[in-house]
Motif scaffolding. Sequence first.
Motif, PDB file in Angstrom:
ATOM      1  N   ARG A  13      26.801  75.178  43.845  1.00  0.00           N
ATOM      2  CA  ARG A  13      26.728  74.051  44.241  1.00  0.00           C
ATOM      3  C   ARG A  13      26.936  72.875  43.142  1.00  0.00           C
ATOM      4  O   ARG A  13      27.365  71.575  43.783  1.00  0.00           O
ATOM      5  CB  ARG A  13      25.355  73.703  44.951  1.00  0.00           C
ATOM      6  CG  ARG A  13      25.295  74.839  46.034  1.00  0.00           C
ATOM      7  CD  ARG A  13      23.903  75.032  46.612  1.00  0.00           C
ATOM      8  NE  ARG A  13      23.560  76.199  47.413  1.00  0.00           N
ATOM      9  CZ  ARG A  13      22.350  76.895  47.742  1.00  0.00           C
ATOM     10  NH1 ARG A  13      21.263  76.189  47.437  1.00  0.00           N
ATOM     11  NH2 ARG A  13      22.360  77.860  48.600  1.00  0.00           N
ATOM     12  N   GLU A  14      26.456  73.039  42.201  1.00  0.00           N
ATOM     13  CA  GLU A  14      26.677  72.070  41.096  1.00  0.00           C
ATOM     14  C   GLU A  14      28.290  71.773  40.822  1.00  0.00           C
ATOM     15  O   GLU A  14      28.468  70.610  40.327  1.00  0.00           O
ATOM     16  CB  GLU A  14      26.083  72.466  39.741  1.00  0.00           C
ATOM     17  CG  GLU A  14      24.587  72.636  39.956  1.00  0.00           C
ATOM     18  CD  GLU A  14      23.847  73.079  38.655  1.00  0.00           C
ATOM     19  OE1 GLU A  14      24.450  72.700  37.780  1.00  0.00           O
ATOM     20  OE2 GLU A  14      22.928  73.631  38.644  1.00  0.00           O
ATOM     21  N   TYR A  15      29.236  72.606  41.087  1.00  0.00           N
ATOM     22  CA  TYR A  15      30.632  72.529  40.630  1.00  0.00           C
ATOM     23  C   TYR A  15      31.290  72.272  42.028  1.00  0.00           C
ATOM     24  O   TYR A  15      32.413  71.856  41.460  1.00  0.00           O
ATOM     25  CB  TYR A  15      30.783  73.782  39.897  1.00  0.00           C
ATOM     26  CG  TYR A  15      30.009  73.998  38.551  1.00  0.00           C
ATOM     27  CD1 TYR A  15      30.647  73.281  37.564  1.00  0.00           C
ATOM     28  CD2 TYR A  15      29.076  74.720  38.335  1.00  0.00           C
ATOM     29  CE1 TYR A  15      30.113  73.412  36.141  1.00  0.00           C
ATOM     30  CE2 TYR A  15      28.406  74.876  37.245  1.00  0.00           C
ATOM     31  CZ  TYR A  15      28.882  74.169  36.142  1.00  0.00           C
ATOM     32  OH  TYR A  15      28.149  74.114  35.121  1.00  0.00           O
ATOM     33  N   ILE A  16      31.297  72.649  43.071  1.00  0.00           N
ATOM     34  CA  ILE A  16      32.011  72.445  44.189  1.00  0.00           C
ATOM     35  C   ILE A  16      32.369  71.050  44.334  1.00  0.00           C
ATOM     36  O   ILE A  16      33.775  70.726  44.313  1.00  0.00           O
ATOM     37  CB  ILE A  16      31.328  73.308  45.292  1.00  0.00           C
ATOM     38  CG1 ILE A  16      31.468  74.350  45.301  1.00  0.00           C
ATOM     39  CG2 ILE A  16      32.408  72.726  46.758  1.00  0.00           C
ATOM     40  CD1 ILE A  16      30.744  75.118  46.423  1.00  0.00           C
ATOM     41  N   GLY A  17      31.533  70.207  44.266  1.00  0.00           N
ATOM     42  CA  GLY A  17      31.833  68.703  44.607  1.00  0.00           C
ATOM     43  C   GLY A  17      32.857  68.179  43.300  1.00  0.00           C
ATOM     44  O   GLY A  17      33.781  67.747  43.566  1.00  0.00           O
ATOM     45  N   ARG A  18      32.518  68.747  41.840  1.00  0.00           N
ATOM     46  CA  ARG A  18      33.264  68.371  40.851  1.00  0.00           C
ATOM     47  C   ARG A  18      34.591  68.720  40.842  1.00  0.00           C
ATOM     48  O   ARG A  18      35.580  68.248  40.752  1.00  0.00           O
ATOM     49  CB  ARG A  18      32.773  68.868  39.633  1.00  0.00           C
ATOM     50  CG  ARG A  18      31.345  67.873  39.196  1.00  0.00           C
ATOM     51  CD  ARG A  18      30.887  68.243  37.769  1.00  0.00           C
ATOM     52  NE  ARG A  18      29.896  67.358  37.506  1.00  0.00           N
ATOM     53  CZ  ARG A  18      28.538  67.680  37.806  1.00  0.00           C
ATOM     54  NH1 ARG A  18      28.337  68.799  38.302  1.00  0.00           N
ATOM     55  NH2 ARG A  18      27.438  67.040  37.334  1.00  0.00           N
ATOM     56  N   PHE A  46      36.395  69.811  43.763  1.00  0.00           N
ATOM     57  CA  PHE A  46      37.013  68.892  44.829  1.00  0.00           C
ATOM     58  C   PHE A  46      37.439  67.606  44.180  1.00  0.00           C
ATOM     59  O   PHE A  46      38.775  67.309  44.499  1.00  0.00           O
ATOM     60  CB  PHE A  46      35.959  69.037  45.974  1.00  0.00           C
ATOM     61  CG  PHE A  46      36.505  67.752  46.823  1.00  0.00           C
ATOM     62  CD1 PHE A  46      37.655  68.402  48.027  1.00  0.00           C
ATOM     63  CD2 PHE A  46      36.153  66.610  46.957  1.00  0.00           C
ATOM     64  CE1 PHE A  46      37.994  67.321  48.982  1.00  0.00           C
ATOM     65  CE2 PHE A  46      36.781  65.725  48.018  1.00  0.00           C
ATOM     66  CZ  PHE A  46      37.541  66.447  48.800  1.00  0.00           C
ATOM     67  N   ALA A  47      36.783  67.130  43.553  1.00  0.00           N
ATOM     68  CA  ALA A  47      36.939  65.690  42.918  1.00  0.00           C
ATOM     69  C   ALA A  47      38.237  65.727  42.003  1.00  0.00           C
ATOM     70  O   ALA A  47      38.970  64.842  42.263  1.00  0.00           O
ATOM     71  CB  ALA A  47      35.934  65.008  42.298  1.00  0.00           C
ATOM     72  N   LEU A  83      27.509  62.282  38.386  1.00  0.00           N
ATOM     73  CA  LEU A  83      28.242  62.693  39.571  1.00  0.00           C
ATOM     74  C   LEU A  83      28.677  61.383  40.351  1.00  0.00           C
ATOM     75  O   LEU A  83      29.746  61.346  41.110  1.00  0.00           O
ATOM     76  CB  LEU A  83      27.483  63.561  40.408  1.00  0.00           C
ATOM     77  CG  LEU A  83      28.298  64.397  41.276  1.00  0.00           C
ATOM     78  CD1 LEU A  83      29.553  64.964  40.761  1.00  0.00           C
ATOM     79  CD2 LEU A  83      27.587  65.283  42.198  1.00  0.00           C
ATOM     80  N   SER A  91      31.735  59.705  39.049  1.00  0.00           N
ATOM     81  CA  SER A  91      32.921  60.604  39.206  1.00  0.00           C
ATOM     82  C   SER A  91      33.360  60.238  40.657  1.00  0.00           C
ATOM     83  O   SER A  91      34.820  60.207  40.675  1.00  0.00           O
ATOM     84  CB  SER A  91      32.555  62.073  39.120  1.00  0.00           C
ATOM     85  OG  SER A  91      32.324  62.242  37.695  1.00  0.00           O
ATOM     86  N   PHE A  92      32.757  60.305  41.476  1.00  0.00           N
ATOM     87  CA  PHE A  92      33.169  60.313  42.846  1.00  0.00           C
ATOM     88  C   PHE A  92      33.451  58.463  43.127  1.00  0.00           C
ATOM     89  O   PHE A  92      34.400  58.475  44.006  1.00  0.00           O
ATOM     90  CB  PHE A  92      32.053  60.827  43.847  1.00  0.00           C
ATOM     91  CG  PHE A  92      32.163  61.981  44.298  1.00  0.00           C
ATOM     92  CD1 PHE A  92      32.965  62.814  44.854  1.00  0.00           C
ATOM     93  CD2 PHE A  92      31.218  62.891  43.570  1.00  0.00           C
ATOM     94  CE1 PHE A  92      33.182  63.974  45.521  1.00  0.00           C
ATOM     95  CE2 PHE A  92      31.307  64.264  43.904  1.00  0.00           C
ATOM     96  CZ  PHE A  92      32.194  64.777  44.538  1.00  0.00           C
ATOM     97  N   GLU A 117      31.724  61.303  33.087  1.00  0.00           N
ATOM     98  CA  GLU A 117      30.190  61.583  33.207  1.00  0.00           C
ATOM     99  C   GLU A 117      29.427  61.778  31.838  1.00  0.00           C
ATOM    100  O   GLU A 117      28.197  61.515  32.018  1.00  0.00           O
ATOM    101  CB  GLU A 117      30.384  63.098  33.882  1.00  0.00           C
ATOM    102  CG  GLU A 117      30.619  63.162  35.200  1.00  0.00           C
ATOM    103  CD  GLU A 117      30.603  64.513  35.936  1.00  0.00           C
ATOM    104  OE1 GLU A 117      29.748  65.170  35.335  1.00  0.00           O
ATOM    105  OE2 GLU A 117      30.894  64.760  37.425  1.00  0.00           O
TER     106      GLU A 117
END
Length: 200
Positions: free
Chosen positions: A133-138, A140-141, A178, A181-182, A165
């Motif tokens: 879960r810590e990496y899925i968002g990154r 995707f970005a 994070l 980053s977004f 970051e």
Amino acid sequence: KTGQESLRGLVFFFGVLFIVEVGLLLQFGVDYRLVEAGYIGETLRLGPLSVALRLAVPCLVALALTAALAAVLHGTSYGRAIRAVAQDSFALRLMGVDPVRVKAFAFGLATATASLAGALLIMIGPVEPAMNREYIGRVFAIAVLGGMGSVGGTLAAAVILGVAESLTATFYGPSWALAVSFGILLLTLAVRPAGLFGQA
């Protein structure tokens, strides 16, 4: 139709992810685990600079893997077929190429790449089943910022977001990393919706 296939693939991915995560939790528990290797604690010295091998080795392997992946996608018939099937699988079928076979090859290539990435990740630090879960968002970005389908763009986006970051965590605290980053992702998409290297 292409959008529906992508949505089904995304739902399938998260379903498999959930099953694998639950299986790992039942088998290994929630404790962090790490690997031991002789070179993990060593340091590479380049003049005044010193880099831990546990960081240098994954970086070099990742760069080599990125170059190899770009060579496959742009220099082989299977790579060109993968890029084509992502755009129009029906047109590819009219050219005498089986889209299902191409997608199976792409899935195998992606699985092998992700497996190697996981092996490199456990060299950097301890891991546990729910840390995805810590990496899925990154991830995707990075994929969207670099431009969908652009290997070079993905590498550039990873460097940009990684540096952003790190600087944010150093000067303002890890909780803002994070968000920055977004924020970069949203600003870039507002100016260039296809990403840095994507084709509009």
